[in-house]
Design a protein around this motif. Structure first.
Motif, PDB file in Angstrom:
ATOM      1  N   ASN A   1     -26.951 -46.425 -14.679  1.00 16.43           N
ATOM      2  CA  ASN A   1     -27.937 -45.275 -14.472  1.00 16.43           C
ATOM      3  C   ASN A   1     -27.818 -43.855 -13.378  1.00 16.43           C
ATOM      4  O   ASN A   1     -27.802 -42.508 -14.441  1.00 16.43           O
ATOM      5  CB  ASN A   1     -28.799 -45.132 -15.276  1.00 16.43           C
ATOM      6  CG  ASN A   1     -29.641 -45.827 -14.640  1.00 16.43           C
ATOM      7  OD1 ASN A   1     -29.217 -46.177 -13.183  1.00 16.43           O
ATOM      8  ND2 ASN A   1     -31.082 -46.241 -14.412  1.00 16.43           N
ATOM      9  N   GLU A   2     -27.401 -44.245 -12.342  1.00 19.76           N
ATOM     10  CA  GLU A   2     -27.274 -43.521 -10.798  1.00 19.76           C
ATOM     11  C   GLU A   2     -25.812 -42.541 -10.825  1.00 19.76           C
ATOM     12  O   GLU A   2     -25.855 -41.713  -9.931  1.00 19.76           O
ATOM     13  CB  GLU A   2     -27.704 -44.273 -10.061  1.00 19.76           C
ATOM     14  CG  GLU A   2     -28.975 -44.800  -9.409  1.00 19.76           C
ATOM     15  CD  GLU A   2     -29.276 -45.417  -8.715  1.00 19.76           C
ATOM     16  OE1 GLU A   2     -28.729 -45.724  -7.389  1.00 19.76           O
ATOM     17  OE2 GLU A   2     -30.807 -46.458  -8.552  1.00 19.76           O
ATOM     18  N   LEU A   3     -24.939 -43.427 -11.824  1.00 16.27           N
ATOM     19  CA  LEU A   3     -24.141 -42.589 -11.307  1.00 16.27           C
ATOM     20  C   LEU A   3     -22.853 -42.181 -12.517  1.00 16.27           C
ATOM     21  O   LEU A   3     -23.312 -41.996 -13.642  1.00 16.27           O
ATOM     22  CB  LEU A   3     -22.666 -44.203 -11.118  1.00 16.27           C
ATOM     23  CG  LEU A   3     -23.350 -45.229  -9.689  1.00 16.27           C
ATOM     24  CD1 LEU A   3     -22.244 -46.492  -9.532  1.00 16.27           C
ATOM     25  CD2 LEU A   3     -22.897 -44.278  -8.518  1.00 16.27           C
ATOM     26  N   LEU A   4     -22.233 -40.772 -12.454  1.00 17.11           N
ATOM     27  CA  LEU A   4     -21.266 -40.637 -13.084  1.00 17.11           C
ATOM     28  C   LEU A   4     -20.239 -41.025 -13.767  1.00 17.11           C
ATOM     29  O   LEU A   4     -19.361 -41.127 -12.637  1.00 17.11           O
ATOM     30  CB  LEU A   4     -21.444 -39.096 -12.792  1.00 17.11           C
ATOM     31  CG  LEU A   4     -20.889 -37.714 -13.480  1.00 17.11           C
ATOM     32  CD1 LEU A   4     -21.612 -37.568 -14.664  1.00 17.11           C
ATOM     33  CD2 LEU A   4     -20.538 -36.740 -12.002  1.00 17.11           C
ATOM     34  N   ARG A   5     -20.021 -41.000 -14.706  1.00 22.73           N
ATOM     35  CA  ARG A   5     -18.239 -41.812 -15.379  1.00 22.73           C
ATOM     36  C   ARG A   5     -17.399 -40.901 -15.756  1.00 22.73           C
ATOM     37  O   ARG A   5     -17.849 -39.408 -16.138  1.00 22.73           O
ATOM     38  CB  ARG A   5     -19.199 -42.101 -16.841  1.00 22.73           C
ATOM     39  CG  ARG A   5     -18.131 -42.734 -17.551  1.00 22.73           C
ATOM     40  CD  ARG A   5     -18.707 -43.843 -18.715  1.00 22.73           C
ATOM     41  NE  ARG A   5     -17.457 -44.698 -18.820  1.00 22.73           N
ATOM     42  CZ  ARG A   5     -16.191 -44.418 -20.644  1.00 22.73           C
ATOM     43  NH1 ARG A   5     -16.718 -43.404 -20.636  1.00 22.73           N
ATOM     44  NH2 ARG A   5     -15.690 -45.205 -20.518  1.00 22.73           N
ATOM     45  N   ILE A   6     -16.482 -40.662 -15.403  1.00 22.94           N
ATOM     46  CA  ILE A   6     -15.175 -39.799 -15.608  1.00 22.94           C
ATOM     47  C   ILE A   6     -13.770 -40.641 -16.463  1.00 22.94           C
ATOM     48  O   ILE A   6     -14.165 -41.768 -16.062  1.00 22.94           O
ATOM     49  CB  ILE A   6     -14.691 -39.634 -13.809  1.00 22.94           C
ATOM     50  CG1 ILE A   6     -15.657 -39.053 -13.443  1.00 22.94           C
ATOM     51  CG2 ILE A   6     -13.471 -38.173 -14.283  1.00 22.94           C
ATOM     52  CD1 ILE A   6     -16.560 -37.386 -13.459  1.00 22.94           C
ATOM     53  N   VAL A   7     -14.062 -39.782 -17.241  1.00 24.29           N
ATOM     54  CA  VAL A   7     -12.748 -40.195 -18.203  1.00 24.29           C
ATOM     55  C   VAL A   7     -11.329 -39.678 -18.155  1.00 24.29           C
ATOM     56  O   VAL A   7     -11.455 -38.322 -17.370  1.00 24.29           O
ATOM     57  CB  VAL A   7     -13.276 -40.679 -19.342  1.00 24.29           C
ATOM     58  CG1 VAL A   7     -14.249 -41.883 -19.433  1.00 24.29           C
ATOM     59  CG2 VAL A   7     -13.826 -39.017 -20.188  1.00 24.29           C
TER      60      VAL A   7
ATOM     61  N   CYS B   1      -9.797 -35.247 -15.657  1.00 29.67           N
ATOM     62  CA  CYS B   1     -10.480 -35.531 -15.291  1.00 29.67           C
ATOM     63  C   CYS B   1     -11.752 -34.943 -15.386  1.00 29.67           C
ATOM     64  O   CYS B   1     -11.834 -34.061 -15.575  1.00 29.67           O
ATOM     65  CB  CYS B   1     -11.044 -35.926 -13.209  1.00 29.67           C
ATOM     66  SG  CYS B   1      -9.236 -37.269 -12.890  1.00 29.67           S
ATOM     67  N   VAL B   2     -12.857 -36.027 -16.737  1.00 28.97           N
ATOM     68  CA  VAL B   2     -13.363 -34.972 -17.072  1.00 28.97           C
ATOM     69  C   VAL B   2     -15.035 -35.480 -17.127  1.00 28.97           C
ATOM     70  O   VAL B   2     -14.741 -37.141 -16.941  1.00 28.97           O
ATOM     71  CB  VAL B   2     -13.162 -35.201 -19.030  1.00 28.97           C
ATOM     72  CG1 VAL B   2     -14.230 -33.897 -19.909  1.00 28.97           C
ATOM     73  CG2 VAL B   2     -11.870 -33.659 -19.192  1.00 28.97           C
ATOM     74  N   PRO B   3     -16.031 -35.298 -16.398  1.00 39.29           N
ATOM     75  CA  PRO B   3     -17.152 -35.469 -16.497  1.00 39.29           C
ATOM     76  C   PRO B   3     -17.837 -36.025 -17.579  1.00 39.29           C
ATOM     77  O   PRO B   3     -17.542 -35.753 -19.046  1.00 39.29           O
ATOM     78  CB  PRO B   3     -18.038 -34.989 -15.699  1.00 39.29           C
ATOM     79  CG  PRO B   3     -17.316 -33.910 -16.379  1.00 39.29           C
ATOM     80  CD  PRO B   3     -16.544 -33.644 -17.080  1.00 39.29           C
TER      81      PRO B   3
ATOM     82  N   GLY C   1     -21.524 -41.133 -21.517  1.00 34.58           N
ATOM     83  CA  GLY C   1     -20.781 -42.612 -20.962  1.00 34.58           C
ATOM     84  C   GLY C   1     -20.996 -42.832 -22.846  1.00 34.58           C
ATOM     85  O   GLY C   1     -20.267 -43.897 -23.053  1.00 34.58           O
ATOM     86  N   THR C   2     -20.145 -41.707 -23.756  1.00 34.41           N
ATOM     87  CA  THR C   2     -19.880 -42.365 -25.129  1.00 34.41           C
ATOM     88  C   THR C   2     -17.706 -41.943 -25.586  1.00 34.41           C
ATOM     89  O   THR C   2     -17.967 -42.424 -26.261  1.00 34.41           O
ATOM     90  CB  THR C   2     -20.511 -41.021 -26.139  1.00 34.41           C
ATOM     91  OG1 THR C   2     -20.082 -39.557 -25.444  1.00 34.41           O
ATOM     92  CG2 THR C   2     -21.570 -42.081 -26.372  1.00 34.41           C
ATOM     93  N   LEU C   3     -17.733 -40.994 -24.573  1.00 33.10           N
ATOM     94  CA  LEU C   3     -16.207 -40.537 -24.690  1.00 33.10           C
ATOM     95  C   LEU C   3     -15.262 -41.794 -24.608  1.00 33.10           C
ATOM     96  O   LEU C   3     -15.950 -42.956 -24.299  1.00 33.10           O
ATOM     97  CB  LEU C   3     -15.292 -39.937 -24.135  1.00 33.10           C
ATOM     98  CG  LEU C   3     -16.045 -38.122 -24.080  1.00 33.10           C
ATOM     99  CD1 LEU C   3     -15.942 -38.058 -22.217  1.00 33.10           C
ATOM    100  CD2 LEU C   3     -15.796 -37.915 -24.890  1.00 33.10           C
ATOM    101  N   PRO C   4     -14.281 -42.361 -24.986  1.00 34.65           N
ATOM    102  CA  PRO C   4     -13.404 -43.392 -25.177  1.00 34.65           C
ATOM    103  C   PRO C   4     -12.328 -43.773 -23.974  1.00 34.65           C
ATOM    104  O   PRO C   4     -12.019 -42.492 -23.499  1.00 34.65           O
ATOM    105  CB  PRO C   4     -12.676 -42.936 -26.304  1.00 34.65           C
ATOM    106  CG  PRO C   4     -12.320 -41.594 -26.923  1.00 34.65           C
ATOM    107  CD  PRO C   4     -13.502 -41.575 -26.476  1.00 34.65           C
TER     108      PRO C   4
END
Length: 78
Positions: A25-31, A37-39, A43-46
């Protein structure tokens, strides 16, 4: 008593910039979405995600190390 602590285990991830482990929860997820690259703050993007500290220094370090294409397993530049 069994000696167990009742603290809940928190998932940990490694920042692709500074390579330090931190709570998820302290980090940003990138997909990767259509070659960019999209933030993904919720945390719900596939798809596969890469985690980075939401600090400009970590993001810059990840870009310079080309960590995003490698960790997202994407061919070519993002």
């Amino acid at each position: 008593m069994s000696g167990r602590t009742h603290a809940r285990a928190r998932p940990e991830r490694t920042c692709v910039g500074c390579r330090e482990r931190a709570a998820k929860n302290e980090l940003l997820r990138i997909v990767a979405v259509e070659g960019a690259c999209v933030p993904d703050p919720r945390g719900t993007l596939p798809g596969r995600g890469a985690y980075v500290h939401p600090a400009p220094s970590c993001i810059d370090l990840a870009v310079r190390r080309r960590a995003f294409p490698r960790s997202l397993r994407v061919q070519g530049p993002l």
